[in-house]
Design a protein around this motif. Sequence first.
Motif, PDB file in Angstrom:
ATOM      1  N   LYS A  23      26.768   7.148  36.491  1.00 33.31           N
ATOM      2  CA  LYS A  23      28.016   6.836  35.780  1.00 33.31           C
ATOM      3  C   LYS A  23      27.949   7.196  34.297  1.00 33.31           C
ATOM      4  CE  LYS A  23      29.555   3.179  38.846  1.00 33.31           C
ATOM      5  NZ  LYS A  23      30.055   1.824  38.944  1.00 33.31           N
ATOM      6  N   ASP A  67      32.207   8.657  41.465  1.00 33.88           N
ATOM      7  CA  ASP A  67      31.387   8.167  40.346  1.00 33.88           C
ATOM      8  C   ASP A  67      30.170   7.365  40.771  1.00 33.88           C
ATOM      9  OD1 ASP A  67      32.451   5.699  41.021  1.00 33.88           O
ATOM     10  OD2 ASP A  67      33.253   5.272  39.033  1.00 33.88           O
ATOM     11  N   GLN A  68      29.990   7.153  42.074  1.00 27.78           N
ATOM     12  CA  GLN A  68      28.805   6.456  42.580  1.00 27.78           C
ATOM     13  C   GLN A  68      27.671   7.407  42.962  1.00 27.78           C
ATOM     14  OE1 GLN A  68      28.520   2.967  42.927  1.00 27.78           O
ATOM     15  NE2 GLN A  68      30.363   3.073  41.683  1.00 27.78           N
TER      16      GLN A  68
END
Length: 168
Positions: A23, A67-68
């Motif tokens: 992130k 975003d992970q």
Amino acid sequence: MKVINIHKRKISQPKEKVSLLFKTLATSNDQIWPYRKWPSMRFKEGLKLGSKGGHGRIRYTVVEFNDQSFVKFKFTQPDGFYGTHELSINAVSENTSEIIHKIDMKTSLKASVLWVFMIRWLHDALIEDAFDNVENYFSKEKKTTSYNVWVTLLRAYYKSTSFKTKHA
């Protein structure tokens, strides 16, 4: 020329912890990109689907994003690079993750020469430095991947010439 270039590294941490670093990619608190040694990864609109940016002379657009654990970029520069590169984080086990960087592209004749003699060497060193950053974030024993003579010469050339460009 068809180019497939894959780097993998196992990290002794669960995917959830490694994903927290993911992130930070291309932010002012980037924990992955080796910006102290290489041109920073920058995006005018932040790292999100459709963002345009890159690092140094390498330009790309974000074409897939989670975003992970996953981002895929489509090359827009240099001329003659037709394809993508991606970074992913996968769970190997409950306490082990694997980070993977993959380039999948075709190159024009001129871009093939540039790739074979220059960009590939610098790219490989940069990715190993990035993977060192991830591994070192979780370790007291700091890993540093050394550069071969060719990478050292290319980096010296890059630093001493107008080959440098500004970020997005």
